[in-house]
Design a protein around this motif. Structure first.
Motif, PDB file in Angstrom:
ATOM      1  N   ARG A  41       0.821  -1.218   0.000  1.00 55.50           N
ATOM      2  CA  ARG A  41       0.000   0.000   0.000  1.00 55.50           C
ATOM      3  C   ARG A  41       0.854   1.268   0.000  1.00 55.50           C
ATOM      4  N   CYS A  42       1.826   1.351   0.885  1.00 51.29           N
ATOM      5  CA  CYS A  42       2.628   2.574   0.999  1.00 51.29           C
ATOM      6  C   CYS A  42       3.634   2.732  -0.131  1.00 51.29           C
ATOM      7  N   ALA A  43       3.675   1.749  -1.050  1.00 48.99           N
ATOM      8  CA  ALA A  43       4.509   1.886  -2.245  1.00 48.99           C
ATOM      9  C   ALA A  43       3.697   2.352  -3.449  1.00 48.99           C
ATOM     10  N   LEU A  44       2.371   2.463  -3.317  1.00 46.75           N
ATOM     11  CA  LEU A  44       1.555   2.952  -4.416  1.00 46.75           C
ATOM     12  C   LEU A  44       1.929   4.395  -4.730  1.00 46.75           C
ATOM     13  N   GLU A  45       1.926   4.734  -5.993  1.00 48.51           N
ATOM     14  CA  GLU A  45       2.305   6.084  -6.384  1.00 48.51           C
ATOM     15  C   GLU A  45       1.235   7.088  -5.991  1.00 48.51           C
ATOM     16  N   LEU A  46       1.703   8.222  -5.494  1.00 49.13           N
ATOM     17  CA  LEU A  46       0.850   9.332  -5.106  1.00 49.13           C
ATOM     18  C   LEU A  46       1.521  10.583  -5.650  1.00 49.13           C
ATOM     19  N   GLY A  47       0.951  11.181  -6.687  1.00 45.52           N
ATOM     20  CA  GLY A  47       1.678  12.222  -7.384  1.00 45.52           C
ATOM     21  C   GLY A  47       2.805  11.601  -8.197  1.00 45.52           C
ATOM     22  N   PHE A  48       4.014  12.121  -8.041  1.00 45.27           N
ATOM     23  CA  PHE A  48       5.158  11.596  -8.775  1.00 45.27           C
ATOM     24  C   PHE A  48       5.918  10.526  -7.990  1.00 45.27           C
ATOM     25  N   GLN A  49       5.533  10.259  -6.743  1.00 45.67           N
ATOM     26  CA  GLN A  49       6.354   9.438  -5.865  1.00 45.67           C
ATOM     27  C   GLN A  49       5.536   8.358  -5.181  1.00 45.67           C
ATOM     28  N   PRO A  50       6.206   7.290  -4.701  1.00 46.67           N
ATOM     29  CA  PRO A  50       5.507   6.337  -3.840  1.00 46.67           C
ATOM     30  C   PRO A  50       4.997   7.038  -2.582  1.00 46.67           C
ATOM     31  N   MET A  51       3.907   6.561  -2.053  1.00 45.41           N
ATOM     32  CA  MET A  51       3.275   7.180  -0.898  1.00 45.41           C
ATOM     33  C   MET A  51       4.257   7.439   0.246  1.00 45.41           C
TER      34      MET A  51
END
Length: 474
Positions: A41-51
């Motif tokens: 989950r915390c590796a999903l991209e959010l914007g340009f970066q992983p969460m």
């Protein structure tokens, strides 16, 4: 500029550089089919970066560069280690640590217990996106000589607590504050069943308090290392969550009393001190009460150890209230949290300092190597990642498009998130939806308020409303 100044964090430490812990675990069920073994989950991209990058950047901005990234299980830890080795460009020196696969946030601290060498440690949830000054949080912690300093912020409009007359607020965090912002108690809706119960020892010592239900627990903390690790050790692994177990226990410990205080020397008096105590005297319940007292107040309090209890009482648990202007949100759910944060990252008033890169004159963020076809437009409040190809006559409004996405001609994206490597073929209309990594949306398809799972293929000409597409339809 941040690292060039003399940080309050650095000034507060005497033995070595400050340490931080980022716990990137739990919450996968709320993200459903977007989370797989190769995409925690915390590796999903959010914007340009992983969460998780946003939590690391908060630490870096405060010059907390010695960081432990705790993941659930060896597989997830390996994924994060690959990202750290191959893609992370920040200043933090990161050690990835594997906790048990069913670990919660308090277990993350246990996983790095032997590695923590500083007087205080900063602990951050891997799904937090914020511009709250960690320097200010840490300075508050040091000034007040606190056992814990916990950051609370006003909820975003899309994350407001649901209220109905005569019923407890749904999804609320209950925070009890003294006039000087000492944290008197903390709990969630599971701790309140129509009646909010307050402990007599707390009310005797803190007659003035304010109960807030409009605050988000940011899960950004500064802890006195020895106090917290001692409490976790005494709990015999019964404490699992920092938010639900550890912080409430630290707040209660403040009112544990001393060896001379009646009502806290044995389990019967402990039950009397609790507002909801019953009159039962069954041996099993007395044993349970003693065990709970040990976990919450510590063995030394039960024994009447004056010195230990005095040390606990001397360190308050402090609430740091984020300024109203600060951005503070957690991507703890797919909808609305992840979806709304992804869009807010592209907004003109928040994006540049959160994303770590300047926006364009069009109030959007479009990578320099994006290929945009003739008569296609990318409106304000959009993020378009590297390697994206847009066909002709496309319209992208208030949406986030991940790296390597291929968008055909005549496509309309509105208020949506299309994740890395996905393909949207010609003539599609996607509104208020999330398209997972490497998914394919067939020609002429219309999606409204849908979730498309990773690698799922939507057939041509389909029309879906409010559906989760996670398996191949037959």
């Amino acid at each position: 500029a941040t690292r060039s100044r003399a940080s309050a964090v650095s000034r507060s430490m005497t033995s070595s550089s400050p340490q931080g812990v980022v716990f990137a675990l739990g919450g996968e069920k709320k993200f459903g089919s977007l989370v797989t073994r190769d995409a925690p989950r915390c590796a999903l991209e959010l914007g340009f970066q992983p969460m998780v990058w946003y939590a690391l950047r908060s630490l870096e901005n405060a010059n907390v560069l010695d960081v432990f990234l705790v993941a659930a299980g060896e597989v997830n830890a390996g994924r994060f280690q690959t990202w750290v080795t191959e893609s992370y460009k920040g200043a933090c020196v990161i050690q990835v640590v594997a906790a048990p696969e069913d670990a919660d946030s308090a277990d993350a601290l246990r996983a790095v217990q032997e590695k923590l060498t500083t007087q205080n440690v900063c602990v951050v949830s891997g799904d937090l996106v914020t511009d709250v000054s960690l320097d200010d949080v840490w300075q508050t912690h040091v000034t007040k000589n606190a056992s814990a300093t916990c950051v609370y912020a006003k909820r975003r409009a899309w994350n407001a607590v649901e209220t109905k007359t005569g019923r407890p607020p749904k999804g609320a965090t209950y925070v009890g504050l003294s006039p000087d912002h000492h944290l008197l108690f903390a709990g969630d809706e599971d701790d309140v069943d129509k009646i909010l119960k307050l402990r007599r020892p707390m009310l005797r010592r803190a007659p003035q308090l304010t109960v807030r239900t409009d605050l988000l627990d940011a899960q950004l903390y500064v802890f006195h290392t020895q106090t917290v690790m001692t409490l976790l050790t005494e709990s015999n692994n019964k404490m699992k969550s920092i938010q639900l177990d550890l912080v409430p226990a630290l707040a209660r410990r403040r009112f544990a009393g001393s060896a001379g205080d009646e009502g806290l020397k044995n389990e019967e008096n402990f039950k009397n001190a609790d507002a909801d105590a019953s009159d039962t005297t069954a041996n099993s319940e007395a044993s349970d009460s003693t065990e709970l007292m040990a976990a919450v107040f510590g063995e030394s309090t039960i024994r009447g150890d004056d010195e230990s209890v005095a040390n606990v009482a001397s360190r308050p648990c402090v609430a740091y209230l984020a300024p109203d202007r600060a951005y503070c949100a957690r991507a703890e759910t797919l909808s609305p949290a992840y979806f709304e944060i992804a869009r807010e990252l592209a907004s003109a008033d928040a994006a540049a300092h959160l994303l770590g890169r300047p926006g364009s004159k069009y109030e959007n963020f479009v990578d320099v190597d994006v290929a945009i076809g003739a008569k296609s437009t990318v409106g304000p409040g959009c993020i378009v990642g590297t390697g994206v190809v847009l066909g002709e006559k496309c319209s992208v409004k208030r949406s986030v498009v991940g790296a390597g996405v291929s968008i055909g001609s005549g496509v309309k994206l509105i208020n949506s998130v299309v994740m890395r490597g996905a393909v949207v073929e010609d003539g599609c209309v996607i509104q208020g939806s999330v398209v997972g990594q490497r998914a394919v949306v067939g020609t002429g398809t219309s999606l409204r308020e849908c979730l498309v799972a990773q690698e799922y293929e939507v057939d041509e000409g389909e029309d879906f409303r409010g559906e989760t597409l996670a398996e191949k339809r037959h």
